[in-house]
Design a protein around this motif. Structure first.
Motif, PDB file in Angstrom:
ATOM      1  N   THR A 107      -2.310   6.775   1.919  1.00 39.21           N
ATOM      2  CA  THR A 107      -1.979   5.483   1.054  1.00 39.21           C
ATOM      3  C   THR A 107      -3.310   5.393   0.257  1.00 39.21           C
ATOM      4  O   THR A 107      -4.275   5.697   0.551  1.00 39.21           O
ATOM      5  N   PRO A 108      -3.123   4.730  -0.836  1.00 39.41           N
ATOM      6  CA  PRO A 108      -4.695   4.330  -1.698  1.00 39.41           C
ATOM      7  C   PRO A 108      -5.620   3.816  -0.822  1.00 39.41           C
ATOM      8  O   PRO A 108      -6.900   4.052  -1.133  1.00 39.41           O
TER       9      PRO A 108
ATOM     10  N   LEU B   8      -6.850   0.804  -8.785  1.00 36.48           N
ATOM     11  CA  LEU B   8      -6.198   1.005  -9.790  1.00 36.48           C
ATOM     12  C   LEU B   8      -7.157   1.566 -11.001  1.00 36.48           C
ATOM     13  O   LEU B   8      -6.235   2.191 -11.916  1.00 36.48           O
TER      14      LEU B   8
ATOM     15  N   LEU C 169      -0.500   4.249 -10.213  1.00 37.11           N
ATOM     16  CA  LEU C 169      -0.040   3.322  -8.998  1.00 37.11           C
ATOM     17  C   LEU C 169       0.572   2.165  -9.587  1.00 37.11           C
ATOM     18  O   LEU C 169       1.774   1.820  -9.137  1.00 37.11           O
TER      19      LEU C 169
ATOM     20  N   ASP D  92       0.888  -1.264   0.165  1.00 39.34           N
ATOM     21  CA  ASP D  92      -0.011  -0.198  -0.114  1.00 39.34           C
ATOM     22  C   ASP D  92       0.801   1.231  -0.056  1.00 39.34           C
ATOM     23  O   ASP D  92       1.356   1.576   1.190  1.00 39.34           O
TER      24      ASP D  92
ATOM     25  N   SER E 237       3.299  -0.642  -7.826  1.00 37.54           N
ATOM     26  CA  SER E 237       3.361  -0.047  -6.316  1.00 37.54           C
ATOM     27  C   SER E 237       2.178  -0.629  -5.564  1.00 37.54           C
ATOM     28  O   SER E 237       2.520  -0.812  -4.274  1.00 37.54           O
ATOM     29  N   PHE E 238       1.179  -0.582  -5.888  1.00 32.61           N
ATOM     30  CA  PHE E 238      -0.099  -1.314  -5.307  1.00 32.61           C
ATOM     31  C   PHE E 238      -0.418  -2.478  -5.610  1.00 32.61           C
ATOM     32  O   PHE E 238      -0.990  -2.719  -6.889  1.00 32.61           O
TER      33      PHE E 238
ATOM     34  N   ILE F 247       1.205   8.050  -0.842  1.00 32.37           N
ATOM     35  CA  ILE F 247       0.808   9.108  -1.895  1.00 32.37           C
ATOM     36  C   ILE F 247       0.266  10.392  -1.417  1.00 32.37           C
ATOM     37  O   ILE F 247       0.593  10.603  -0.210  1.00 32.37           O
TER      38      ILE F 247
ATOM     39  N   PRO G 158       1.412  11.045  -6.878  1.00 36.67           N
ATOM     40  CA  PRO G 158       2.663  10.039  -6.261  1.00 36.67           C
ATOM     41  C   PRO G 158       3.187  11.045  -5.695  1.00 36.67           C
ATOM     42  O   PRO G 158       3.337  12.107  -5.452  1.00 36.67           O
TER      43      PRO G 158
ATOM     44  N   ALA H  94       6.177   2.671   1.203  1.00 39.73           N
ATOM     45  CA  ALA H  94       4.693   1.975   1.221  1.00 39.73           C
ATOM     46  C   ALA H  94       4.619   1.376   2.400  1.00 39.73           C
ATOM     47  O   ALA H  94       5.801   0.894   3.258  1.00 39.73           O
TER      48      ALA H  94
ATOM     49  N   MET I 248      -6.578   5.367 -10.001  1.00 38.09           N
ATOM     50  CA  MET I 248      -5.500   5.734  -9.960  1.00 38.09           C
ATOM     51  C   MET I 248      -4.300   4.958 -10.632  1.00 38.09           C
ATOM     52  O   MET I 248      -3.625   4.169 -10.083  1.00 38.09           O
TER      53      MET I 248
END
Length: 321
Positions: free
Chosen positions: A246-247, A307, A313, A172, A316-317, A175, A264, A271, A310
């Motif tokens: 975080t997302p 996703l 990402l 996660d 990274s996610f 951001i 970003p 993370a 965003m």
């Protein structure tokens, strides 16, 4: 009579296409699916040939879908979702032998994942005394370390709780979250006129964010420190500040989400990792079964919509096997 599938239309090809549409990169798709880059390219070539249409514009970086690809993607997602649901039904949880289970889950999941997880577990544990607690990660980790809880789902801290096993669930990434329409192209310096909305320093997120700020040499004015994700989201949406989040946390903003833009994190990426911890006497299949169910629910309610909202990402996610 149902029409037969086109020759060359395979499940693997559909999985490759769905991943490539999301990542925009052959290399990233290959890494995610455990394939070689040439194998990914061949799967896409076979799929396009079977359909008689180009699905991806490979001349652009990152790759983008053609109109035909965008039309086909919706059908592919629906088909894969149905197949995965059927697979879950055939590999149902087998927890019938349990007599007791105490589970802790971080607050991030209390509206979406936790109720469904609890329902699935209750259905599978007909003779079990089941205890469920929610709370911040540092509290849950302390409770599993002292055997107050058997299993917890929490953000990983600097060290694994004593005498536990760890099963990773999700990466996660951190951001920037800024008021809607606010540019962050200049990095943190572009936000100097707004205060940073800090996390409570007892929280793992708060500690990780402060560590990142210290390493980068940033020193935003300290005015706000809160332990409420919704309060932070409300203030960002109201133009009262910006935050590092975080997302997973941002997707919980609810009615405040429309007033927030995500970008970003500038500079060095960072993370947090969401992990299932189980006391060491729970070695065996049960923690793995619960982890698999948690990954599926996190993927459905956070990873996939994250996703979509965003796409930058990328890798990274990601759900961790």
């Amino acid at each position: 009579m149902a029409s037969p599938l086109l020759k060359g239309l395979t499940l693997r090809g559909l999985e490759v296409f769905e991943a490539l549409a999301r990542t925009g990169s052959v290399a990233a798709t290959a890494s995610e699916l455990g394939m070689s880059a040439p194998a990914v390219s061949q799967q896409m070539k076979n799929l396009s040939a079977a359909l008689g249409a180009d699905l991806v514009d490979a001349s652009r970086r990152p790759m983008v879908l053609t109109p035909a690809g965008r039309l086909f993607l919706g059908q592919v997602k629906a088909a894969l979702k149905a197949l995965r649901a059927g697979q879950r039904d055939l590999t149902a949880l087998d927890l019938s032998e349990l007599s007791t289970l105490s589970l802790g889950v971080i607050e991030d999941f209390e509206n979406e994942v936790t109720p469904l997880l609890a329902t699935k577990l209750a259905d599978a544990m007909s003779q079990c005394a089941f205890t469920l607690q929610t709370g911040p990660s540092h509290v849950l980790q302390a409770r599993v370390a002292t055997r107050e809880l058997d299993i917890v789902i929490a953000a990983a801290g600097p060290a694994k709780p004593a005498d536990t096993i760890a099963l990773p669930l999700l990466d996660d990434p951190y951001i920037l979250a800024v008021p809607k329409g606010r540019s962050a192209s200049g990095g943190l310096s572009a936000l100097e006129d707004l205060p940073l909305l800090r996390r409570d320093m007892e929280q793992i997120m708060g500690q990780q964010i402060e560590g990142w700020l210290s390493r980068t040499g940033a020193a935003p004015v300290k005015r706000f420190e809160m332990d409420s994700n919704q309060s932070i989201s409300a203030l960002v949406a109201a133009g009262q500040g910006w935050t590092i989040t975080t997302p997973l946390s941002l997707l919980r903003a609810g009615r405040f989400a429309g007033g927030i833009d995500a970008h970003p994190l500038p500079g060095t990426a960072m993370a947090r990792q969401i992990v299932l911890y189980a006391t060491s006497d729970w070695s065996g299949g049960i923690p793995e079964q619960i982890a698999d169910l948690a990954r599926e629910l996190i993927g459905q309610h956070f990873w996939e919509p994250g996703l979509e909202q965003m796409p930058w990402l990328g890798e990274s996610f990601r759900i961790l096997a």
